[in-house]
Design a protein around this motif. Structure first.
Motif, PDB file in Angstrom:
ATOM      1  N   ILE A  32       0.863  -1.176   0.000  1.00 11.99           N
ATOM      2  CA  ILE A  32       0.000   0.000   0.000  1.00 11.99           C
ATOM      3  C   ILE A  32       0.898   1.224   0.000  1.00 11.99           C
ATOM      4  O   ILE A  32       1.943   1.236   0.647  1.00 11.99           O
ATOM      5  CB  ILE A  32      -0.963  -0.007   1.210  1.00 11.99           C
ATOM      6  N   GLN A  33       0.519   2.229  -0.779  1.00 15.22           N
ATOM      7  CA  GLN A  33       1.272   3.482  -0.849  1.00 15.22           C
ATOM      8  C   GLN A  33       0.323   4.627  -0.519  1.00 15.22           C
ATOM      9  O   GLN A  33      -0.796   4.667  -1.028  1.00 15.22           O
ATOM     10  CB  GLN A  33       1.848   3.705  -2.249  1.00 15.22           C
ATOM     11  N   GLN A  34       0.792   5.529   0.315  1.00 14.42           N
ATOM     12  CA  GLN A  34      -0.004   6.699   0.673  1.00 14.42           C
ATOM     13  C   GLN A  34       0.121   7.748  -0.421  1.00 14.42           C
ATOM     14  O   GLN A  34       1.217   8.062  -0.861  1.00 14.42           O
ATOM     15  CB  GLN A  34       0.495   7.281   2.000  1.00 14.42           C
ATOM     16  N   ARG A  35      -0.992   8.264  -0.871  1.00 15.68           N
ATOM     17  CA  ARG A  35      -0.984   9.385  -1.803  1.00 15.68           C
ATOM     18  C   ARG A  35      -1.205  10.640  -1.002  1.00 15.68           C
ATOM     19  O   ARG A  35      -0.646  10.785   0.077  1.00 15.68           O
ATOM     20  CB  ARG A  35      -2.081   9.192  -2.855  1.00 15.68           C
ATOM     21  N   ARG A  38      -6.149  11.152   2.485  1.00 20.07           N
ATOM     22  CA  ARG A  38      -6.525   9.789   2.840  1.00 20.07           C
ATOM     23  C   ARG A  38      -6.444   8.839   1.663  1.00 20.07           C
ATOM     24  O   ARG A  38      -6.798   7.666   1.788  1.00 20.07           O
ATOM     25  CB  ARG A  38      -7.956   9.785   3.371  1.00 20.07           C
ATOM     26  N   LYS A  39      -6.014   9.288   0.515  1.00 17.84           N
ATOM     27  CA  LYS A  39      -5.983   8.465  -0.691  1.00 17.84           C
ATOM     28  C   LYS A  39      -4.813   7.482  -0.639  1.00 17.84           C
ATOM     29  O   LYS A  39      -3.710   7.821  -0.223  1.00 17.84           O
ATOM     30  CB  LYS A  39      -5.830   9.337  -1.939  1.00 17.84           C
ATOM     31  N   THR A  40      -5.059   6.250  -1.090  1.00 18.47           N
ATOM     32  CA  THR A  40      -4.009   5.236  -1.112  1.00 18.47           C
ATOM     33  C   THR A  40      -4.026   4.485  -2.440  1.00 18.47           C
ATOM     34  O   THR A  40      -5.022   4.481  -3.156  1.00 18.47           O
ATOM     35  CB  THR A  40      -4.202   4.210   0.027  1.00 18.47           C
ATOM     36  N   THR A  42      -2.897   0.552  -3.949  1.00 18.82           N
ATOM     37  CA  THR A  42      -2.461  -0.804  -3.665  1.00 18.82           C
ATOM     38  C   THR A  42      -1.697  -1.294  -4.880  1.00 18.82           C
ATOM     39  O   THR A  42      -2.197  -1.222  -6.003  1.00 18.82           O
ATOM     40  CB  THR A  42      -3.668  -1.721  -3.396  1.00 18.82           C
ATOM     41  N   ASP A  85      -7.330   0.848  -0.574  1.00 19.18           N
ATOM     42  CA  ASP A  85      -6.676  -0.206   0.192  1.00 19.18           C
ATOM     43  C   ASP A  85      -7.390  -1.525  -0.081  1.00 19.18           C
ATOM     44  O   ASP A  85      -8.412  -1.834   0.523  1.00 19.18           O
ATOM     45  CB  ASP A  85      -6.713   0.136   1.683  1.00 19.18           C
ATOM     46  N   GLY A 109       2.680  -3.017   4.507  1.00 13.59           N
ATOM     47  CA  GLY A 109       1.897  -1.814   4.734  1.00 13.59           C
ATOM     48  C   GLY A 109       1.964  -1.348   6.166  1.00 13.59           C
ATOM     49  O   GLY A 109       2.750  -1.842   6.960  1.00 13.59           O
TER      50      GLY A 109
END
Length: 110
Positions: A32-35, A38-40, A42, A85, A109
């Motif tokens: 998982i990567q954080q954008r 709150r956007k992520t 996968t 996610d 993650g």
């Protein structure tokens, strides 16, 4: 016009079957990567080249109701990116369709 051509069922995983069943041998990494905010994202890497990743993305998008794409990563090769996610959903789905064993899935993650 007696024969309609488009009524056959299509399974995107049949053309990738090999001698070892329908499973691959390498480890699949699900990250998982954080954008921003709150956007992520996968990301799924390590899927064998025997499988068509674009067809997998199409199935993932329909199954998980999200957007996705295949991108070229310099270190990991072709990587599947999905919005949101979806780590647990992807793990369950890959086990359900018999693409990988539980020991081959590595979830990274938070």
């Amino acid at each position: 016009m007696s024969g309609i051509q488009n009524l056959q069922t299509y399974d995107p995983f049949t053309e990738a079957s090999s001698e070892s069943g329908n499973r691959q041998e390498a480890v699949i990494h699900i990250r998982i990567q954080q954008r921003n905010g709150r956007k992520t994202l996968t990301t799924v890497s390590g899927i064998s080249d025997a499988y068509d990743k674009k067809k997998l993305v199409k199935v993932f998008k329909k199954e998980f109701a999200c957007n996705g794409t295949v991108v070229e990563h310099p270190e990991h090769g072709e990587v599947i990116q999905l919005q949101g996610d979806k780590r647990n959903s992807i793990c369950e789905f890959l086990l359900q369709i018999n693409l990988a064993k539980k020991s081959q899935l590595k979830v990274h993650g938070f």
